[in-house]
Design an enzyme around this catalytic site. Structure first.
Site, PDB file in Angstrom:
ATOM      1  N   ALA A 122     -12.364  -7.493 -19.012  1.00 37.74           N
ATOM      2  CA  ALA A 122     -12.028  -6.247 -19.722  1.00 37.74           C
ATOM      3  C   ALA A 122     -12.478  -5.054 -18.900  1.00 37.74           C
ATOM      4  O   ALA A 122     -13.616  -5.003 -18.427  1.00 37.74           O
ATOM      5  CB  ALA A 122     -12.713  -6.227 -21.084  1.00 37.74           C
TER       6      ALA A 122
ATOM      7  N   THR B  13     -13.252  -6.031  -8.053  1.00 35.71           N
ATOM      8  CA  THR B  13     -12.176  -5.602  -7.168  1.00 35.71           C
ATOM      9  C   THR B  13     -12.679  -5.367  -5.748  1.00 35.71           C
ATOM     10  O   THR B  13     -13.865  -5.074  -5.546  1.00 35.71           O
ATOM     11  CB  THR B  13     -11.567  -4.294  -7.722  1.00 35.71           C
ATOM     12  OG1 THR B  13     -10.746  -3.694  -6.733  1.00 35.71           O
ATOM     13  CG2 THR B  13     -12.647  -3.284  -8.090  1.00 35.71           C
TER      14      THR B  13
ATOM     15  N   GLU C  91     -11.940  -2.776  -4.233  1.00 38.57           N
ATOM     16  CA  GLU C  91     -12.029  -1.317  -4.085  1.00 38.57           C
ATOM     17  C   GLU C  91     -13.479  -0.822  -4.050  1.00 38.57           C
ATOM     18  O   GLU C  91     -13.748   0.294  -3.618  1.00 38.57           O
ATOM     19  CB  GLU C  91     -11.229  -0.623  -5.200  1.00 38.57           C
ATOM     20  CG  GLU C  91      -9.778  -1.077  -5.173  1.00 38.57           C
ATOM     21  CD  GLU C  91      -8.820  -0.266  -6.030  1.00 38.57           C
ATOM     22  OE1 GLU C  91      -9.081   0.930  -6.267  1.00 38.57           O
ATOM     23  OE2 GLU C  91      -7.808  -0.834  -6.460  1.00 38.57           O
TER      24      GLU C  91
HETATM   25  P1  NAD Z   1      -5.519  -4.414 -17.370  1.00 35.99           P
HETATM   26  O1  NAD Z   1      -5.717  -2.940 -17.455  1.00 35.99           O
HETATM   27  O2  NAD Z   1      -4.135  -4.966 -17.294  1.00 35.99           O
HETATM   28  O3  NAD Z   1      -6.212  -5.122 -18.618  1.00 35.99           O
HETATM   29  C1  NAD Z   1      -7.481  -4.749 -19.086  1.00 35.99           C
HETATM   30  C2  NAD Z   1      -7.680  -5.395 -20.454  1.00 35.99           C
HETATM   31  O4  NAD Z   1      -8.985  -5.015 -20.916  1.00 35.99           O
HETATM   32  C3  NAD Z   1      -6.679  -4.928 -21.511  1.00 35.99           C
HETATM   33  O5  NAD Z   1      -6.199  -6.019 -22.247  1.00 35.99           O
HETATM   34  C4  NAD Z   1      -7.492  -3.999 -22.390  1.00 35.99           C
HETATM   35  O6  NAD Z   1      -7.046  -3.954 -23.741  1.00 35.99           O
HETATM   36  C5  NAD Z   1      -8.882  -4.602 -22.265  1.00 35.99           C
HETATM   37  N1  NAD Z   1      -9.937  -3.603 -22.516  1.00 35.99           N
HETATM   38  C6  NAD Z   1     -10.041  -2.360 -21.965  1.00 35.99           C
HETATM   39  N2  NAD Z   1     -11.108  -1.733 -22.459  1.00 35.99           N
HETATM   40  C7  NAD Z   1     -11.722  -2.592 -23.311  1.00 35.99           C
HETATM   41  C8  NAD Z   1     -12.886  -2.519 -24.124  1.00 35.99           C
HETATM   42  N3  NAD Z   1     -13.637  -1.409 -24.163  1.00 35.99           N
HETATM   43  N4  NAD Z   1     -13.231  -3.604 -24.868  1.00 35.99           N
HETATM   44  C9  NAD Z   1     -12.470  -4.731 -24.864  1.00 35.99           C
HETATM   45  N5  NAD Z   1     -11.337  -4.839 -24.116  1.00 35.99           N
HETATM   46  C10 NAD Z   1     -10.973  -3.788 -23.368  1.00 35.99           C
HETATM   47  O7  NAD Z   1      -6.394  -4.878 -16.123  1.00 35.99           O
HETATM   48  P2  NAD Z   1      -6.107  -6.012 -15.047  1.00 35.99           P
HETATM   49  O8  NAD Z   1      -5.295  -5.453 -13.952  1.00 35.99           O
HETATM   50  O9  NAD Z   1      -5.675  -7.251 -15.727  1.00 35.99           O
HETATM   51  O10 NAD Z   1      -7.581  -6.223 -14.454  1.00 35.99           O
HETATM   52  C11 NAD Z   1      -8.484  -7.136 -15.075  1.00 35.99           C
HETATM   53  C12 NAD Z   1      -9.794  -7.129 -14.323  1.00 35.99           C
HETATM   54  O11 NAD Z   1      -9.574  -7.494 -12.960  1.00 35.99           O
HETATM   55  C13 NAD Z   1     -10.471  -5.748 -14.278  1.00 35.99           C
HETATM   56  O12 NAD Z   1     -11.844  -5.937 -14.413  1.00 35.99           O
HETATM   57  C14 NAD Z   1     -10.114  -5.211 -12.907  1.00 35.99           C
HETATM   58  O13 NAD Z   1     -11.108  -4.323 -12.451  1.00 35.99           O
HETATM   59  C15 NAD Z   1     -10.080  -6.478 -12.085  1.00 35.99           C
HETATM   60  N6  NAD Z   1      -9.175  -6.461 -10.920  1.00 35.99           N
HETATM   61  C16 NAD Z   1      -7.882  -6.050 -11.033  1.00 35.99           C
HETATM   62  C17 NAD Z   1      -7.043  -6.081  -9.923  1.00 35.99           C
HETATM   63  C18 NAD Z   1      -5.603  -5.672 -10.006  1.00 35.99           C
HETATM   64  O14 NAD Z   1      -4.901  -5.648  -8.977  1.00 35.99           O
HETATM   65  N7  NAD Z   1      -5.054  -5.382 -11.186  1.00 35.99           N
HETATM   66  C19 NAD Z   1      -7.544  -6.531  -8.693  1.00 35.99           C
HETATM   67  C20 NAD Z   1      -8.879  -6.960  -8.615  1.00 35.99           C
HETATM   68  C21 NAD Z   1      -9.683  -6.925  -9.731  1.00 35.99           C
HETATM   69  P1  TYD Z   2      -1.885   0.942  -7.620  1.00 29.92           P
HETATM   70  O1  TYD Z   2      -0.864  -0.077  -8.005  1.00 29.92           O
HETATM   71  O2  TYD Z   2      -2.211   2.046  -8.565  1.00 29.92           O
HETATM   72  O3  TYD Z   2      -3.186   0.133  -7.193  1.00 29.92           O
HETATM   73  P2  TYD Z   2      -4.558   0.660  -6.465  1.00 29.92           P
HETATM   74  O4  TYD Z   2      -4.578   2.133  -6.451  1.00 29.92           O
HETATM   75  O5  TYD Z   2      -5.614   0.091  -7.358  1.00 29.92           O
HETATM   76  O6  TYD Z   2      -4.537   0.059  -5.097  1.00 29.92           O
HETATM   77  O7  TYD Z   2      -1.412   1.620  -6.246  1.00 29.92           O
HETATM   78  C1  TYD Z   2      -1.123   0.819  -5.105  1.00 29.92           C
HETATM   79  C2  TYD Z   2      -0.785   1.770  -3.970  1.00 29.92           C
HETATM   80  O8  TYD Z   2       0.447   2.427  -4.277  1.00 29.92           O
HETATM   81  C3  TYD Z   2      -1.813   2.868  -3.765  1.00 29.92           C
HETATM   82  O9  TYD Z   2      -1.911   3.144  -2.369  1.00 29.92           O
HETATM   83  C4  TYD Z   2      -1.216   4.075  -4.491  1.00 29.92           C
HETATM   84  C5  TYD Z   2       0.278   3.858  -4.323  1.00 29.92           C
HETATM   85  N1  TYD Z   2       1.157   4.345  -5.433  1.00 29.92           N
HETATM   86  C6  TYD Z   2       2.290   5.094  -5.146  1.00 29.92           C
HETATM   87  O10 TYD Z   2       2.591   5.395  -3.965  1.00 29.92           O
HETATM   88  N2  TYD Z   2       3.075   5.497  -6.177  1.00 29.92           N
HETATM   89  C7  TYD Z   2       2.797   5.211  -7.477  1.00 29.92           C
HETATM   90  O11 TYD Z   2       3.549   5.644  -8.396  1.00 29.92           O
HETATM   91  C8  TYD Z   2       1.633   4.418  -7.756  1.00 29.92           C
HETATM   92  C9  TYD Z   2       1.277   4.067  -9.164  1.00 29.92           C
HETATM   93  C10 TYD Z   2       0.844   4.000  -6.700  1.00 29.92           C
END
Ligand code: NAD
Ligand code: TYD
Length: 350
Positions: free
Chosen positions: A83, A131, A133
């Site tokens: 989350a 992440t 990041e």
């Molecule tokens: P997402 O935004 O799709 O989902 C987040 C979920 O957390 C949602 O279902 C939301 O309702 C829930 N949530 C948010 N706030 C909450 C709270 N206060 N209490 C309970 N639930 C809550 O995110 P995601 O992309 O699936 O990422 C999931 C995890 O993986 C995160 O911790 C993110 O930092 C990490 N992560 C994501 C990526 C990516 O590319 N998306 C990459 C590496 C790590």
């Molecule tokens: P994003 O999917 O938001 O992931 P993150 O910032 O966590 O890496 O963005 C991926 C890359 O794409 C990032 O360099 C920002 C760029 N980006 C765009 O160029 N246009 C967009 O509309 C968005 C959402 C992201």
């Protein structure tokens, strides 16, 4: 029976993790704890929602009393914590919400786990999903390893870095059985269309401008979400206490090249002439503090636990486009209502 609380299970990655655990481990009891923010969607889990070993609990990890009560009632054996507020652009607009969920929420869970398990940590596990990041940004070469110093730049990555530090502090201070993984950018089904790939697919489909920040020169390292879920499964079961693993697919793409590749796939799938969708590409004002390049060195995960990505980017991207084209209803549902307001606020001034 092992009872696992998976937080954020209604989100993008969380739903893939929940599905994998529910299907692969009928002997486990899986509790999906999620607040259902704009990013959480129970439609992501329709196929397993009636499974005997699955339960959904709606709740906020920031609500300490609620979390303590949940742990007292359920006495879970493990937590897999996903989350979070996860979108960098939203963190620039509203950083405080990221501190609350990502930092305070994580500490609430750590406290509840520590207090529930204090008599015996051995068979318990707190898995924190993070992440790449947190490591900041790279120049032209090099990769993030597990030893790279933290150097976050966005409010999102700063909040995730802080939560990682707390998890390590609970291992060092209380001996809590923790593991952390830091993964690169994910893509795949059920990805909310505020992130680059699903937003571009959605806009290309609708013949709307595809916004590319700056010159599109920024580089991200993309991993298919189901390969991330498989890595989490492996690390959860096999990693030693207190360890960290980087997860990534050795798959770096400049944003502009990625968008062009997507346009080519979409032209074919939608029966458009070659180059038609690429005309939608629109360069817009860059993101503030935009990290130039992310690249993960996942050697440790490969060597120690034998994980490698299961599919190529070409295969994954095509599967992803196919999924979005076949799931029009899901996309229409998540892009109605609040999404329109978000989109206007985020993109109209760029
Ligand atoms: P997402 O935004 O799709 O989902 C987040 C979920 O957390 C949602 O279902 C939301 O309702 C829930 N949530 C948010 N706030 C909450 C709270 N206060 N209490 C309970 N639930 C809550 O995110 P995601 O992309 O699936 O990422 C999931 C995890 O993986 C995160 O911790 C993110 O930092 C990490 N992560 C994501 C990526 C990516 O590319 N998306 C990459 C590496 C790590
Ligand atoms: P994003 O999917 O938001 O992931 P993150 O910032 O966590 O890496 O963005 C991926 C890359 O794409 C990032 O360099 C920002 C760029 N980006 C765009 O160029 N246009 C967009 O509309 C968005 C959402 C992201």
């Amino acid at each position: 029976m092992k009872k696992i609380i998976i937080t954020g299970g209604a989100g993008f990655i969380g739903s893939h993790v929940v599905r994998r655990f529910v299907k692969n481990y009928p002997e486990y009891s899986i509790i999906n704890l999620d607040k259902l923010t704009y990013a959480g969607n129970l439609a992501n889990l329709r196929d397993i929602e009636n499974a005997a070993n699955y339960r959904f609990v709606k709740g906020d990890i920031v609500d300490m009393a609620f979390i303590n009560q949940l742990f007292a009632d359920e006495k879970p054996d493990a937590v897999i914590h996903l989350a979070a507020e996860s979108h960098v652009d939203r963190s620039i607009t509203n950083p405080s919400e990221f501190v609350m969920t990502n930092v305070v929420g994580t500490v609430n869970l750590l406290n509840a786990a520590r207090d529930t398990w204090k008599s015996n940590y051995t068979d318990k596990r707190f898995y924190h999903v993070s992440t790449d990041e947190v490591y900041g940004t790279l120049g032209g070469d090099g990769m993030f390893t597990e030893e790279t110093a933290y150097d976050p730049h966005s409010p999102y990555s700063a909040s995730k870095a802080s939560s990682d530090h707390f998890v390590r502090a609970y291992y060092d201070t209380y001996g809590l059985n923790t593991v952390i993984s830091n993964c690169s950018n994910n893509y795949g089904s059920f990805h909310f269309p505020e992130k680059l790939i699903p937003l571009a697919i959605h806009n290309i489909k609708q013949k709307k401008a595809v916004p590319v920040y700056g010159k599109g020169e920024n580089i991200r390292d993309w991993l298919w979400v189901e390969d991330h879920a498989r890595a989490i499964d492996l690390i959860f079961h096999k990693a030693a206490t207190g360890t960290t693993y980087n997860i990534g697919g050795h798959n770096e793409w400049k944003n502009i090249d990625l968008i062009n590749a997507l346009c080519t796939i979409m032209d074919k799938k939608l029966g458009r002439r070659d180059g038609e969708s690429a005309q939608l590409i629109t360069f817009v004002t860059d993101r503030a503090g935009h990290d130039l390049r992310y690249a993960i060195d996942a050697t440790k995960l490969q060597k120690e636990l034998g994980w490698v990505p299961s599919i190529t980017f070409e295969e994954g991207l095509e599967k992803t486009v196919d999924w979005y084209l076949a799931n029009e209803e899901w996309l229409t549902d998540v892009t109605s209502g609040h999404y329109q307001q978000y989109y206007t606020e985020q993109y109209n001034h760029r």
